[in-house]
Design an enzyme around this catalytic site. Structure first.
Site, PDB file in Angstrom:
ATOM      1  CB  CYS A  50      -0.883   0.034   1.244  1.00 45.58           C
ATOM      2  SG  CYS A  50      -1.906  -1.443   1.487  1.00 45.58           S
TER       3      CYS A  50
HETATM    4  N1  GLN Z   1      -1.893  -6.346   4.628  1.00 45.69           N
HETATM    5  C1  GLN Z   1      -2.585  -5.100   4.460  1.00 45.69           C
HETATM    6  C2  GLN Z   1      -3.842  -5.252   3.626  1.00 45.69           C
HETATM    7  O1  GLN Z   1      -4.129  -6.296   3.142  1.00 45.69           O
HETATM    8  C3  GLN Z   1      -1.671  -4.042   3.848  1.00 45.69           C
HETATM    9  C4  GLN Z   1      -1.336  -4.382   2.433  1.00 45.69           C
HETATM   10  C5  GLN Z   1      -0.225  -3.596   1.804  1.00 45.69           C
HETATM   11  O2  GLN Z   1       0.557  -2.870   2.413  1.00 45.69           O
HETATM   12  N2  GLN Z   1      -0.123  -3.796   0.536  1.00 45.69           N
HETATM   13  O3  GLN Z   1      -4.529  -4.269   3.455  1.00 45.69           O
END
Ligand code: GLN
Length: 254
Positions: free
Chosen positions: A2
């Site tokens: 993210c």
């Molecule tokens: N694991 C978290 C989610 O599924 C953050 C994912 C990420 O940083 N790509 O939202």
């Protein structure tokens, strides 16, 4: 991965902060420059939390729509101003639910929280932590996923009155020890202070003119943006930034 950011400073429109800069969070959602750990496009939703006035409870907008398709948000963002904002675009970790309540920021009691990363072996790897929580916390968690569980663990520490930096550092160090390979870039604000960590993902900060920004990637080409080394903790407020190594001297493991 993210992408997330936090801003504290003179009130600015959400559009100025999130949509208009040349490498805005909007652009980072489909063209990030520093993807690590798999996943390139952050199209699994987004969330924005902002404080409408100093001391007021934060307001959130969270949705499973990619940020570039949410035309209602774009209109609202140009007329909504705030001096304390935390936002995130999501690339869901495999196995995690695709629902609006899985999109950061998570929030309670005036705090806003985001997680960029993933916890290997979910959910078994986190069972020991989940067992420490009241069952009512687990039954009411935002979504059955790593970031929401991290928020419950952090919230428990914050409600005890633990300093924000100590609570975040303890959580990262404890989870990283229990789950090797966990990716734990955390971001927390209460509207006055921002705490952020680097644990395998990118992070930058910029400070000046009574404002501070902490962001997965710089949102413009201002040379004032500085990278945070991996395995560090950032403590920021409107007057400046401290960057500390994340070492076991931080707090007592939870
Ligand atoms: N694991 C978290 C989610 O599924 C953050 C994912 C990420 O940083 N790509 O939202």
């Amino acid at each position: 991965m993210c992408r997330h950011l936090a801003y504290l400073g003179p009130p600015r429109s959400l559009a100025e902060l999130l949509l208009r800069p040349p490498h805005s969070l909007l652009r980072q959602s489909w063209a990030p420059r520093d993807s690590r750990g798999g996943g390139v496009v952050n199209a699994d939703g987004f969330g924005v939390g902002w404080y409408p006035a100093p001391g007021a409870a934060p307001v959130r907008h969270r949705t499973t729509s990619p940020i570039w398709t949410d035309v209602g948000f774009a209109e609202m963002a140009s007329v909504t101003r705030s001096g304390a904002v935390l936002a995130s675009v999501r690339s869901a970790t495999v196995g995690m639910p695709l629902v609006a309540t899985a999109c950061a920021p998570f929030s309670d009691d005036g705090w806003l929280f985001a997680h960029n990363g993933a916890i290997r072996g979910w959910p078994d790897s986190m069972a020991r932590f989940a067992e420490q929580l009241p069952v009512t916390d687990l039954l009411t968690m935002d979504a059955p996923m790593d970031s929401a569980l991290l928020w419950l663990l952090l919230r428990r520490e914050l409600r005890k009155g633990t300093e924000l930096g100590d609570a975040v550092a303890s959580l990262v160090l404890t989870v990283a020890e229990e789950v090797p390979g966990a990716r734990l870039n955390l971001l927390l604000t209460d509207g006055e202070v921002v705490v952020a960590t680097t644990w395998t993902h990118s992070l930058w900060w910029r400070s000046g003119e009574d404002a501070v920004a902490v962001s997965s990637e710089p949102w413009d080409d201002d040379p004032a943006w500085l990278p945070v080394p991996d395995h560090h903790l950032v403590l920021a407020d409107r007057s400046g930034v401290e960057v500390h190594p994340l070492a076991p001297r931080w707090g007592v493991p939870i």
